[in-house]
Design an enzyme around this catalytic site. Sequence first.
Site, PDB file in Angstrom:
ATOM      1  N   SER A   1       0.858  -1.169   0.000  1.00 52.64           N
ATOM      2  CA  SER A   1       0.000   0.000   0.000  1.00 52.64           C
ATOM      3  C   SER A   1       0.894   1.218   0.000  1.00 52.64           C
ATOM      4  O   SER A   1       2.121   1.107  -0.015  1.00 52.64           O
ATOM      5  CB  SER A   1      -0.893  -0.004   1.237  1.00 52.64           C
ATOM      6  OG  SER A   1      -0.102   0.243   2.372  1.00 52.64           O
ATOM      7  N   LYS A   2       0.275   2.366   0.038  1.00 58.62           N
ATOM      8  CA  LYS A   2       1.055   3.604   0.042  1.00 58.62           C
ATOM      9  C   LYS A   2       2.064   3.599   1.176  1.00 58.62           C
ATOM     10  O   LYS A   2       3.166   4.099   1.043  1.00 58.62           O
ATOM     11  CB  LYS A   2       0.115   4.793   0.207  1.00 58.62           C
ATOM     12  CG  LYS A   2      -0.496   5.233  -1.099  1.00 58.62           C
ATOM     13  CD  LYS A   2      -0.647   6.740  -1.132  1.00 58.62           C
ATOM     14  CE  LYS A   2      -1.004   7.220  -2.530  1.00 58.62           C
ATOM     15  NZ  LYS A   2      -2.417   7.359  -2.756  1.00 58.62           N
ATOM     16  N   ARG A   3       1.655   3.002   2.295  1.00 60.12           N
ATOM     17  CA  ARG A   3       2.518   3.050   3.460  1.00 60.12           C
ATOM     18  C   ARG A   3       3.772   2.189   3.291  1.00 60.12           C
ATOM     19  O   ARG A   3       4.811   2.486   3.838  1.00 60.12           O
ATOM     20  CB  ARG A   3       1.757   2.639   4.721  1.00 60.12           C
ATOM     21  CG  ARG A   3       1.847   3.687   5.807  1.00 60.12           C
ATOM     22  CD  ARG A   3       1.056   3.286   7.034  1.00 60.12           C
ATOM     23  NE  ARG A   3      -0.306   2.935   6.707  1.00 60.12           N
ATOM     24  CZ  ARG A   3      -0.946   1.903   7.252  1.00 60.12           C
ATOM     25  NH1 ARG A   3      -0.337   1.133   8.120  1.00 60.12           N
ATOM     26  NH2 ARG A   3      -2.195   1.652   6.925  1.00 60.12           N
ATOM     27  N   ASN A   4       3.637   1.107   2.545  1.00 62.63           N
ATOM     28  CA  ASN A   4       4.843   0.304   2.356  1.00 62.63           C
ATOM     29  C   ASN A   4       5.304   0.314   0.896  1.00 62.63           C
ATOM     30  O   ASN A   4       5.562  -0.716   0.305  1.00 62.63           O
ATOM     31  CB  ASN A   4       4.688  -1.110   2.916  1.00 62.63           C
ATOM     32  CG  ASN A   4       3.396  -1.748   2.438  1.00 62.63           C
ATOM     33  OD1 ASN A   4       2.799  -1.278   1.480  1.00 62.63           O
ATOM     34  ND2 ASN A   4       2.979  -2.813   3.069  1.00 62.63           N
TER      35      ASN A   4
END
Length: 544
Positions: free
Chosen positions: A307-310
Amino acid sequence: MAISLSLLLRPQLPAYTCRSCLIRISRASRRPISSKSAKDQKINTALPTSPARTRFAPSPTGYLHLGSLRTALFNYLLAKRTGGQFLLRIEDTDQKRTVPDAEQRLFDDLRWAGLQWDEGPEVGGPYGPYKQSQRSAIYKEHAQSLLASGNAYRCFCSAERLNHLAEHRHKLGIATDYDRTCASIAKEESDDRAHNGESHTVRLKVPDQYPTYKDLIYGTFRPLKKRGHVTETSYEDPILLKSDGLPTYHLANVVDDHLMKITHVIRGSEWMPSTPKHIAMYEAFGWTPPEFAHVGLLVDENGNKLSKRNFDTDITAFKEMEIFPETLTNFAALLGWSHREKSDVMDLQTLIQNFSLKFTKGNTTVTFGKMQFLQRKHALTRAEKGGPQLQEMVANVTGLLTSPDSPYQDWKSIVGSALPEDYITSIVAVDAENYTNANEFLYRNAFFFTPLRPFHKAPPVTTSSDIPMRAQMLSEIIEEDWNKENLMQKVREIVDGRAEGKAGSKDVYHYLRKTITGQEQGMRIFDVMVILGRGETLARLGME
Ligand SMILES: *[C@@H]1O[C@H](CO)[C@@H](O)[C@H](O)[C@H]1NC(C)=O
Ligand SMILES: *[C@@H]1O[C@H](CO)[C@@H](O)[C@H](O)[C@H]1NC(C)=O
Ligand SMILES: *[C@@H]1O[C@H](CO)[C@@H](O)[C@H](O)[C@H]1NC(C)=O
Ligand SMILES: CC(=O)N[C@H]1CO[C@H](CO)[C@@H](O)[C@@H]1O
């Protein structure tokens, strides 16, 4: 928890599939990659013998990110490997979620990565238009033909009724599918109500038994016969046309793939649950479906979907890191595809030449260390090949070095009258294999851009050593003769002239390196001395 209608109708979410299908899917994908069961070997990874037509069909609801780039790339490689065509189709039927600049960014990013499409927006082609928002009439016409053949029916149920039905079923813990209330409305009545403008959708009447199909990665897929729930009957019957007359993903995707003569669809495994429905739709139309290959999801080390976070950010992030396009396509290709070459390092052309349908089953864990490795290897290739790609690297490093806020303000005193581009090119030539981006490159080679005079005034710890004094012999080489061969020869003389002889050569090299670069290790010291030039080298050795 209330289930909203929007959740039910959202075309992006794969709808519920028979439990047995899901179990088969998860069993298939949980099988270890290395297992060589008889079933696995039956999977044909051979390339098609005729040119493949493939497509990348993004929605302009977001930007290109690593996962979608990989999907596009696999489709591109299959088309190119077989001498076929790669199409780009914009699936913009969800106008509400459209991001204004997403389409242009998709074009730019695909082209940046080298994935130029043969047919699609901006280039045209015989099966256009290639934007679904311009094809509404085509979808309506096809929905009509399914109504006429009895494979679809109009559904007049209100949003409230469907919501209520979904909530009720959710409480019972059963699939929130449709109960087919409207399937039994007589044709005349249905036609009349539609004619009178009553709001309705068009649903596919799915068969009791989905057809068998063969996935290119998972092999033969035999959906089991559906068993009706004891008290409630439930039908997947996906909506094909929404009440606004626009198609859902299911209809538009199938109609377009057929009309655009797509032969192979490589897509993410999140679409697997929908595939039986799509195949059923092909059968309802009397069409031959394309071949499907479902590639696993990209997950992080903890098994979470990227996801954007990873880091599954849009590929602008990689551009900002100055990752080369050939690095990114190389990296993306290795996520779930395997080859028999000795080296993983491949540019786009090599990927095309080596492409096969050898995909791994199940999710692919993404670790970014590999990307830095590939970046350095591609930097080396750029340096070896020369040309515009090398010039771009050099231009970026030069830009940083010579900018007003450069941390290396004294660079001119070293580079002298030479062009900074030439000076940097010579450094890239010997250190390309450590290049990741312009900023890091300057930093790791800072000693080339900062005058070092550490031992001139304060002699090093080895004062008692004869090395500093003997190193002065380097000044015997005149400017015109200042090259690698002569320097090696002179250093040999320095080593041989000492009492320790060859045994002391390490000390000599260490002294030279430490004094000239300020570092304990690094590139070959002769390369450094040649690039710095006679004046700067001797100055660093205390001979100004
Ligand atoms: C793949 O990843 C998704 C998202 O984390 C997960 O739901 C799914 O179970 C995984 N599939 C396999 C086969 O591990
Ligand atoms: C050079 O710099 C530009 C602008 O920052 C960047 O977009 C490009 O990717 C860089 N190229 C290389 C090879 O580093
Ligand atoms: C630079 O690259 C060379 C060749 O791959 C490698 O041996 C060396 O360790 C690298 N140096 C650094 C500081 O990473
Ligand atoms: C198996 C295969 O096709 N290998 C090719 C991979 O690409 C290299 C470089 O283009 C070729 O030399 C190999 O034959």
